[in-house]
Design an enzyme around this catalytic site. Structure first.
Site, PDB file in Angstrom:
ATOM      1  N   HIS A 188     -10.675 -12.614 -13.022  1.00 20.71           N
ATOM      2  CA  HIS A 188     -10.552 -11.462 -13.921  1.00 20.71           C
ATOM      3  C   HIS A 188     -10.953 -11.856 -15.346  1.00 20.71           C
ATOM      4  CE1 HIS A 188      -7.181  -9.834 -11.043  1.00 20.71           C
ATOM      5  NE2 HIS A 188      -8.327 -10.028 -10.439  1.00 20.71           N
TER       6      HIS A 188
ATOM      7  N   ARG B 260       0.791  -1.231   0.000  1.00 21.37           N
ATOM      8  CA  ARG B 260       0.000   0.000   0.000  1.00 21.37           C
ATOM      9  C   ARG B 260       0.823   1.281   0.000  1.00 21.37           C
ATOM     10  NH1 ARG B 260      -4.821  -1.583  -1.911  1.00 21.37           N
ATOM     11  NH2 ARG B 260      -5.400  -3.525  -0.931  1.00 21.37           N
TER      12      ARG B 260
ATOM     13  N   ASP C 245      -5.573 -14.896 -14.138  1.00 19.48           N
ATOM     14  CA  ASP C 245      -6.521 -14.899 -13.020  1.00 19.48           C
ATOM     15  C   ASP C 245      -7.886 -15.317 -13.547  1.00 19.48           C
ATOM     16  OD1 ASP C 245      -8.561 -13.902 -11.132  1.00 19.48           O
ATOM     17  OD2 ASP C 245      -6.837 -13.097 -10.050  1.00 19.48           O
TER      18      ASP C 245
ATOM     19  N   GLU D 197      -0.359  -9.917 -15.078  1.00 20.99           N
ATOM     20  CA  GLU D 197      -1.667 -10.508 -14.783  1.00 20.99           C
ATOM     21  C   GLU D 197      -2.745  -9.878 -15.658  1.00 20.99           C
ATOM     22  OE1 GLU D 197      -2.565 -10.736 -10.645  1.00 20.99           O
ATOM     23  OE2 GLU D 197      -4.626 -11.363 -10.987  1.00 20.99           O
TER      24      GLU D 197
ATOM     25  N   HIS E 188       0.086  -6.151 -11.914  1.00 22.46           N
ATOM     26  CA  HIS E 188      -1.007  -5.522 -12.676  1.00 22.46           C
ATOM     27  C   HIS E 188      -0.384  -4.311 -13.378  1.00 22.46           C
ATOM     28  CE1 HIS E 188      -4.353  -6.970  -9.674  1.00 22.46           C
ATOM     29  NE2 HIS E 188      -3.504  -7.918  -9.980  1.00 22.46           N
TER      30      HIS E 188
ATOM     31  N   HIS F 257       3.561 -10.750  -5.131  1.00 19.33           N
ATOM     32  CA  HIS F 257       2.675  -9.880  -5.892  1.00 19.33           C
ATOM     33  C   HIS F 257       3.183  -8.459  -5.710  1.00 19.33           C
ATOM     34  CE1 HIS F 257      -0.876  -8.197  -7.654  1.00 19.33           C
ATOM     35  NE2 HIS F 257      -1.480  -9.370  -7.742  1.00 19.33           N
TER      36      HIS F 257
ATOM     37  N   GLU G  35      -6.456 -16.895  -4.358  1.00 17.50           N
ATOM     38  CA  GLU G  35      -6.545 -15.567  -3.730  1.00 17.50           C
ATOM     39  C   GLU G  35      -7.985 -15.359  -3.266  1.00 17.50           C
ATOM     40  OE1 GLU G  35      -5.416 -13.404  -7.278  1.00 17.50           O
ATOM     41  OE2 GLU G  35      -3.546 -12.807  -6.320  1.00 17.50           O
TER      42      GLU G  35
ATOM     43  N   TYR H  19      -0.189  -2.818  -5.448  1.00 21.55           N
ATOM     44  CA  TYR H  19      -1.354  -2.360  -6.224  1.00 21.55           C
ATOM     45  C   TYR H  19      -1.242  -0.891  -6.631  1.00 21.55           C
ATOM     46  CZ  TYR H  19      -3.721  -6.636  -4.807  1.00 21.55           C
ATOM     47  OH  TYR H  19      -4.068  -7.941  -4.615  1.00 21.55           O
TER      48      TYR H  19
ATOM     49  N   ASP I 284     -13.124  -6.603 -10.210  1.00 21.90           N
ATOM     50  CA  ASP I 284     -12.225  -7.579  -9.614  1.00 21.90           C
ATOM     51  C   ASP I 284     -12.789  -7.942  -8.234  1.00 21.90           C
ATOM     52  OD1 ASP I 284     -10.097  -8.655  -8.189  1.00 21.90           O
ATOM     53  OD2 ASP I 284      -8.608  -7.299  -9.032  1.00 21.90           O
TER      54      ASP I 284
ATOM     55  N   HIS J 291      -3.990 -17.713 -11.046  1.00 19.12           N
ATOM     56  CA  HIS J 291      -4.683 -17.312  -9.833  1.00 19.12           C
ATOM     57  C   HIS J 291      -6.068 -17.919  -9.911  1.00 19.12           C
ATOM     58  CE1 HIS J 291      -2.098 -13.478  -8.916  1.00 19.12           C
ATOM     59  NE2 HIS J 291      -1.519 -14.607  -8.536  1.00 19.12           N
TER      60      HIS J 291
ATOM     61  N   HIS K 143     -13.120 -11.409  -5.997  1.00 22.28           N
ATOM     62  CA  HIS K 143     -12.888 -12.855  -5.859  1.00 22.28           C
ATOM     63  C   HIS K 143     -13.886 -13.479  -4.882  1.00 22.28           C
ATOM     64  CE1 HIS K 143      -8.342 -12.163  -6.936  1.00 22.28           C
ATOM     65  NE2 HIS K 143      -9.184 -11.692  -7.840  1.00 22.28           N
TER      66      HIS K 143
HETATM   67 ZN   LIG Z   1      -5.045 -12.313  -9.096  1.00 29.01          ZN
END
Ligand SMILES: [Zn+2]
Length: 298
Positions: A198, A54, A195, A161, A126, A86, A277, A89, A245, A232, A247
């Protein structure tokens, strides 16, 4: 039964090795704790944030006395064999804002450098959103940042991804992923992470065997051979083509086990490691989720 199952798997995979199944785990407390959490949920592969997800300050995961992944696995793991990470973001390589691009490129390079230095196998990224500037207009700068991150790192793959297609996000089609992969001199270290949520939210209907075949044909014709290196595995809270997005736990969403199994067990995808995930009870994949995945991923 066990012997026969592993023999069948080896037959399918040939010499590429055994397909690993696992999940994303918290990195709180450092690398050893993350691997122990993976063991607790029955994971053979874990995904972590190796840098804080973050903040722009490139806060690295604590190694807590270990030299790196191999050292920590041999000291701690009973089941985990591989660690992937990963990227943050916050990273947006496609942004038209110069300042955000600069910070994004720097953080990606740091993430890749650190991951390679401690033995993480691959970093999932991403690409970000072009915010209306257009994919083709932003493509050169996306490739530039990826090239720079590969150039400063060693021994770690960078996996792009696919996106759900929200708000001008790059990578909701295989053509866009292929365009990103194609213009970079990677020495074989650049690939794709697929993914399943996605993909569904981006509008690929793989609920039927025909749908799976159509998608597999597209992978075969659009992506470079060997590019697909990670899955994923997530169900979806939202419907086909919803472009968000979200999940869901396996079997509790709009996709369902049969379609997920049909996709991940397609011959083109069958040598690719699988990482959950899913939300679990709010803290990520649980042991029952990993066991469920292991029961149908061949
Ligand atoms: Zn993912």
């Amino acid at each position: 039964m066990r012997i026969q199952a592993s023999w069948e798997r080896q037959t399918v995979l040939g010499t590429t090795g055994r397909r690993l199944v696992g999940g994303h785990v918290s990195a709180a407390g450092g690398l050893g704790k993350a691997i122990a959490r993976g063991d607790d949920i029955g994971a053979e592969i874990v995904q972590i944030f190796s840098n804080s997800p973050r903040g722009w300050k490139a806060q690295r995961i604590s190694l807590a006395g270990f030299e790196g992944v191999a050292d920590a696995i041999s000291a701690v793991a009973t089941r985990v064999e591989r660690v992937v990470s990963h990227a943050s973001y916050l990273i947006n390589l496609a942004t038209p804002e110069a300042d955000l691009y600069e910070k994004s490129s720097t953080l990606l390079a740091e993430t890749m450098y650190f991951a390679g230095s401690i033995g993480i196998s691959s970093v999932v990224l991403h690409v970000g959103s072009h915010r209306g500037a257009g994919f083709m207009a932003q493509l050169p700068q996306v490739r530039g940042a990826i090239q720079a991150a590969l150039d400063v790192s060693e021994g770690v793959d960078l996996l792009i991804e696919n996106s759900a297609g929200a708000g001008d996000s790059v990578g909701s089609s295989l053509e866009e992923i292929a365009a990103v992969l194609g213009g970079v001199d990677s020495g074989g270290r650049l690939g794709m992470c697929l993914d399943t949520q996605h993909l569904f939210a981006a509008g690929f209907d793989y609920l039927s065997a025909d749908g799976v075949k159509a998608f597999a044909d597209e992978i075969y014709s659009v992506l470079p051979a060997g590019a697909l290196r990670c899955i994923h595995l997530n169900d979806s809270k939202v419907r086909l083509g919803a472009h968000v997005d979200r999940h869901e736990n396996l079997g509790e969403g709009e996709i369902g086990i049969d379609a997920l199994a049909g996709l991940v067990n397609h011959p083109l995808l069958v040598s690719t490691d699988v990482v959950l995930e899913t939300p679990g009870d709010g803290d990520g994949p649980r042991r029952i989720d990993v066991e469920l995945a292991r029961s149908f991923v061949i």
